[in-house]
Design a protein around this motif. Structure first.
Motif: not given
Length: 211
Positions: A162, A70-76, A79
């Protein structure tokens, strides 16, 4: 449903109940556990109860090539807040899976005997863990039994948001890199569904497990 003796054997998976219960009894010896997983069977029972062996009619699985981060996990991931290792803290991962509180669940199916049995599999190279660390603290992870080309996922835990998803992503990337066909997640739950797993008929699962 069958009652097992000391004989190292299991009934055919097609003899399970509609709920997937196949047999009762036996032990958690290394030899029996390996035979079970090779046969599409796994143990699942409450601590203090007889050992129950299962082979669900519908199997929850993930085909690694179908997985999308997911896009949110790619961001995680970008980081860099987590560090991931493999097989560095197998026993600790199991102990965390045993002790973590889960919504709607009282007690645990991961008994001390289960931990000892699966640690023996790990020592033989037949079980694997993924660990997720934050500031050198173990905050998430998962473990399972390696029946290449099928990896049989057993349990996961998360102490911070996460962390278990991070472990799952790392596992799937490992499976892709090392030519695994399938991640077996055993039984449906909403969390697995949200990660991209889906149910397939037992017959299809067995064809993949034992081509």
């Amino acid at each position: 449903m069958h009652f097992l003796t000391q004989e190292l054997t299991f009934p055919n998976v097609n003899e399970s109940t509609p709920e997937g219960l196949l047999a009762v009894g036996g032990d958690l010896s290394t030899e029996r556990l390996l035979l079970a997983y090779q046969s599409g069977i796994f143990p699942w029972f409450e601590d203090g109860d007889p050992i129950l062996w299962w082979s669900p009619v519908e199997r929850m699985v993930l085909f690694p090539d179908e997985f999308k981060v997911s896009k949110s996990m790619r961001n995680v991931i970008n980081q860099g807040v987590f560090q991931v290792t493999f097989n560095k803290a197998f026993r600790e991962v199991m102990m965390n899976c045993q002790s973590v509180k889960r919504e709607g669940q009282y007690g645990t199916w991961i008994s001390d005997d289960m931990i000892e049995a699966y640690c023996k599999l790990h020592e033989l190279g037949k079980a694997m863990s993924v660990e997720v660390w934050q500031n050198k603290t173990l905050v998430g992870g998962l473990y399972g039994v390696d029946m290449h080309p099928v990896f049989c996922g057993e349990s996961m835990f998360s102490r911070v948001s996460n962390a278990s998803k991070m472990a799952f992503i790392a596992l799937v990337n490992y499976l892709k890199t090392n030519n695994y066909t399938l991640l077996d997640s055993q039984i449906y739950n909403d969390h697995l569904d949200s990660l991209g797993c889906r149910e397939i008929p037992r017959e299809e699962f067995m064809r993949i497990l034992k081509p």
